[in-house]
Enzyme design. Structure first.
Site, mmCIF file in Angstrom:
data_model
loop_
_atom_site.group_PDB
_atom_site.id
_atom_site.type_symbol
_atom_site.label_atom_id
_atom_site.label_comp_id
_atom_site.label_asym_id
_atom_site.label_seq_id
_atom_site.Cartn_x
_atom_site.Cartn_y
_atom_site.Cartn_z
ATOM 1 N N SER A 153 0.832 -1.206 0.000
ATOM 2 C CA SER A 153 0.000 0.000 0.000
ATOM 3 C C SER A 153 0.864 1.253 0.000
ATOM 4 O O SER A 153 1.896 1.308 0.669
ATOM 5 C CB SER A 153 -0.897 0.004 1.246
ATOM 6 N N TYR A 176 -1.091 6.003 -4.400
ATOM 7 C CA TYR A 176 -2.034 7.104 -4.246
ATOM 8 C C TYR A 176 -1.239 8.336 -4.650
ATOM 9 O O TYR A 176 -0.419 8.830 -3.871
ATOM 10 C CB TYR A 176 -2.505 7.221 -2.798
ATOM 11 N N THR A 202 -4.245 3.232 -8.031
ATOM 12 C CA THR A 202 -5.617 2.975 -7.573
ATOM 13 C C THR A 202 -6.519 4.094 -8.097
ATOM 14 O O THR A 202 -6.279 5.269 -7.826
ATOM 15 C CB THR A 202 -5.657 2.894 -6.041
ATOM 16 N N LYS A 282 -5.908 -0.127 -10.755
ATOM 17 C CA LYS A 282 -6.670 -0.951 -9.811
ATOM 18 C C LYS A 282 -7.962 -0.220 -9.463
ATOM 19 O O LYS A 282 -7.915 0.944 -9.023
ATOM 20 C CB LYS A 282 -5.826 -1.159 -8.545
ATOM 21 N N HIS A 306 -12.145 -1.970 -4.361
ATOM 22 C CA HIS A 306 -11.510 -1.643 -3.080
ATOM 23 C C HIS A 306 -12.136 -2.446 -1.932
ATOM 24 O O HIS A 306 -12.249 -1.967 -0.801
ATOM 25 C CB HIS A 306 -11.638 -0.143 -2.807
ATOM 26 N N ARG A 309 -15.048 -0.770 0.023
ATOM 27 C CA ARG A 309 -14.791 0.216 1.072
ATOM 28 C C ARG A 309 -15.112 1.643 0.646
ATOM 29 O O ARG A 309 -15.247 2.534 1.476
ATOM 30 C CB ARG A 309 -13.316 0.136 1.499
ATOM 31 N N GLY A 339 -13.631 -10.295 -2.109
ATOM 32 C CA GLY A 339 -14.470 -11.387 -1.618
ATOM 33 C C GLY A 339 -13.896 -12.778 -1.793
ATOM 34 O O GLY A 339 -14.597 -13.759 -1.534
HETATM 35 C C1 LIG Z 1 -7.760 -2.764 5.731
HETATM 36 C C2 LIG Z 1 -7.676 -2.549 4.248
HETATM 37 C C3 LIG Z 1 -6.822 -1.592 3.749
HETATM 38 C C4 LIG Z 1 -6.705 -1.401 2.366
HETATM 39 N N1 LIG Z 1 -5.804 -0.488 1.896
HETATM 40 C C5 LIG Z 1 -5.704 -0.304 0.551
HETATM 41 C C6 LIG Z 1 -4.769 0.639 0.029
HETATM 42 O O1 LIG Z 1 -4.028 1.272 0.765
HETATM 43 N N2 LIG Z 1 -4.722 0.800 -1.312
HETATM 44 C C7 LIG Z 1 -5.535 0.095 -2.173
HETATM 45 O O2 LIG Z 1 -5.455 0.282 -3.389
HETATM 46 N N3 LIG Z 1 -6.407 -0.817 -1.698
HETATM 47 C C8 LIG Z 1 -6.504 -1.031 -0.371
HETATM 48 N N4 LIG Z 1 -7.396 -1.950 0.106
HETATM 49 C C9 LIG Z 1 -8.200 -2.744 -0.845
HETATM 50 C C10 LIG Z 1 -7.505 -4.073 -1.193
HETATM 51 O O3 LIG Z 1 -6.306 -3.857 -1.890
HETATM 52 C C11 LIG Z 1 -8.401 -4.962 -2.039
HETATM 53 O O4 LIG Z 1 -8.805 -4.253 -3.183
HETATM 54 C C12 LIG Z 1 -9.639 -5.454 -1.293
HETATM 55 O O5 LIG Z 1 -9.394 -5.576 0.089
HETATM 56 C C13 LIG Z 1 -10.067 -6.813 -1.842
HETATM 57 O O6 LIG Z 1 -11.223 -7.258 -1.201
HETATM 58 P P1 LIG Z 1 -11.225 -8.304 0.020
HETATM 59 O O7 LIG Z 1 -10.816 -7.533 1.218
HETATM 60 O O8 LIG Z 1 -12.636 -8.751 0.059
HETATM 61 O O9 LIG Z 1 -10.252 -9.402 -0.326
HETATM 62 C C14 LIG Z 1 -7.495 -2.172 1.482
HETATM 63 C C15 LIG Z 1 -8.353 -3.146 2.004
HETATM 64 C C16 LIG Z 1 -8.441 -3.342 3.365
HETATM 65 C C17 LIG Z 1 -9.368 -4.401 3.878
#
Ligand SMILES: Cc1cc2nc3c(=O)[nH]c(=O)nc-3n(C[C@H](O)[C@H](O)[C@H](O)COP(=O)(O)O)c2cc1C
Length: 412
Positions: A153, A176, A202, A282, A306, A309, A339
């Site tokens: 990240s 980012y 991203t 992404k 993401h 989120r 997922g």
């Molecule tokens: C706690 C957390 C922090 C994350 N931080 C980033 C990040 O800094 N940059 C990013 O592109 N995606 C981030 N993501 C998204 C993940 O890279 C990924 O796209 C996503 O978690 C996949 O889904 P899943 O959690 O169901 O496996 C984050 C996800 C979580 C759960």
């Protein structure tokens, strides 16, 4: 946080009231059968006792303070995209073929010329010191012992140089870029100087400095967490741009947002010229955007929302995949995350056109529960399950997995 495992068990009932367990909520009947002996079973005390990836979610909930677990769990608004990402896998069923020689099954894959032991990779997860004191270094060491590609990240709690060293090879750097091009240049140059073969832009985060997105589950979790956070997060701060190690040494005084508001085709052209290695995007969820990104020179497209989120009521990434794979064809790799919790999920994504499949929350759960061995166990479980279903379905190599090996379910 080192000795904090299970310290927060008593808060579990509080969090249980929050709508943060979409994974457990789905797979209802199968789940209730498999849960039959859970209460009588002795408590899990080591990573190798964990039976599947979903079990790590409960272990992480027990190990972490509410706000930190809430940060992992949260979606946006009502968390429906989170639920959909996972549920979508159960909307497809596998068509197993029986008359195939599966005496040798191999899940190896070549991505951008690099040999991967399996098509699974660790997607970007920010601020991992909130989950375990080893933070990204624990994850990187697990990736090293399992020969797994790791995407770091851009707002991690550890910088790219020590993480790549712990991984034993340069990681992919998630970007980012901020709204200040000089900072973007600094970030890309630093990652490339550390040897990162790929920069991952991203494109699904339109938030400001402090992730001004509507993460209600996280907000509720923070309300039940009375601690003062002094020894966790990104350098003790919720303000990653001013504190995350990747921004150290850069003049961030003009930065007002983690992501520029104008990620347009012209922006992709500009970034393409800056990045000398591979450039991936992404967060793509439509064929049109995938087509556009490839036309503007990206080397790979990651189908992602993401982990639900950032926006609610998006389609599941698995449901976005077929149109994107069709649009991109074989021109560049199409990766997917969101997922993925079982080897069969990986199998279905590959059948529908993914080159590789990323995991987000599962690595955070594994890290929170047991540190490096927890992440290793998550990887081992998924790899083992993938090999099992490949053997069962009559697909001895990844390239033998085709769209004909899955079918949309009519069973609801
Ligand atoms: C706690 C957390 C922090 C994350 N931080 C980033 C990040 O800094 N940059 C990013 O592109 N995606 C981030 N993501 C998204 C993940 O890279 C990924 O796209 C996503 O978690 C996949 O889904 P899943 O959690 O169901 O496996 C984050 C996800 C979580 C759960």
């Amino acid at each position: 946080m080192k000795n904090s495992r299970f310290r927060y068990l008593t808060r579990r009932t509080v969090l249980g009231g929050l709508a943060i367990l979409p994974v457990a909520a789905s797979r209802s009947l199968a789940g209730s059968i498999s849960q039959a002996f859970v209460r009588e079973a002795p408590p899990i005390t080591a990573a190798d006792q964990v039976l599947n990836v979903m079990e790590f979610e409960a272990l992480a909930r027990d190990a972490l303070p509410p706000a930190h677990f809430g940060y992992i769990a949260t979606g946006a608004d009502d968390d429906r995209t989170v639920v959909r990402n996972h549920d979508a896998f159960s909307h497809y069923e596998i068509r197993a073929r029986r008359f195939v020689d599966v005496s040798h099954v191999d899940a190896a894959r070549t991505v951008f010329g690099a040999s991967w032991a399996s098509p699974i990779y660790l997607s970007a997860v920010s601020g991992q010191r909130a989950f375990h004191p080893d933070a990204e270094l624990g994850t990187a060491r697990a990736a090293r012992t399992r020969s797994m590609q790791m995407m770091l990240s851009g707002v991690g709690s550890t910088a790219v140089e020590p993480v790549s060293e712990a991984r034993g090879a340069p990681v992919w750097q998630q970007l980012y870029p901020t709204d200040d091009w000089a900072v973007t240049q600094g970030l890309v140059r630093r990652a490339e100087h550390a040897g990162c073969p790929a920069i991952v832009l991203t494109v699904d985060t339109k938030a400001g400095l402090n992730y001004a997105r509507n993460n209600e589950t996280l907000t509720r979790a923070m309300r039940v967490d009375s601690r003062t956070c002094t020894d966790c997060h990104v350098n003790n701060s919720h303000d990653p741009v001013h504190k995350a190690p990747m921004f150290a040494g850069l003049d961030v005084s003009r930065v007002t947002s983690l992501a520029p508001p104008d990620i347009t085709p012209a922006y992709l052209d500009r970034l393409r010229k800056l990045v000398s290695g591979k450039l991936l995007v992404k967060g793509v969820v439509t064929a049109e955007d995938a087509e556009l990104a490839v036309a503007h020179g990206v080397d790979g497209v990651i189908v992602s929302n993401h982990g639900g989120r950032n926006e609610d009521t998006l389609r599941a990434t698995l449901d976005c995949l077929p149109e994107i794979a069709a649009a991109v064809g074989k021109r560049v790799p199409v990766l997917l995350d969101g997922g993925v919790r079982r080897g069969t999920d990986v199998f279905k994504a590959l059948a529908l056109g993914a080159t590789a499949v990323g995991i987000g929350r599962p690595q955070a759960w594994g890290l929170a529960a047991f540190g490096q061995p927890g992440v290793e166990r998550v990887i081992d479980l998924l790899n083992r399950e993938l090999l099992q279903i490949m053997r069962q379905a009559g697909t001895p190599t990844l390239s033998s997995i085709t769209p004909g090996h899955v079918i949309a379910s009519t069973w609801r």
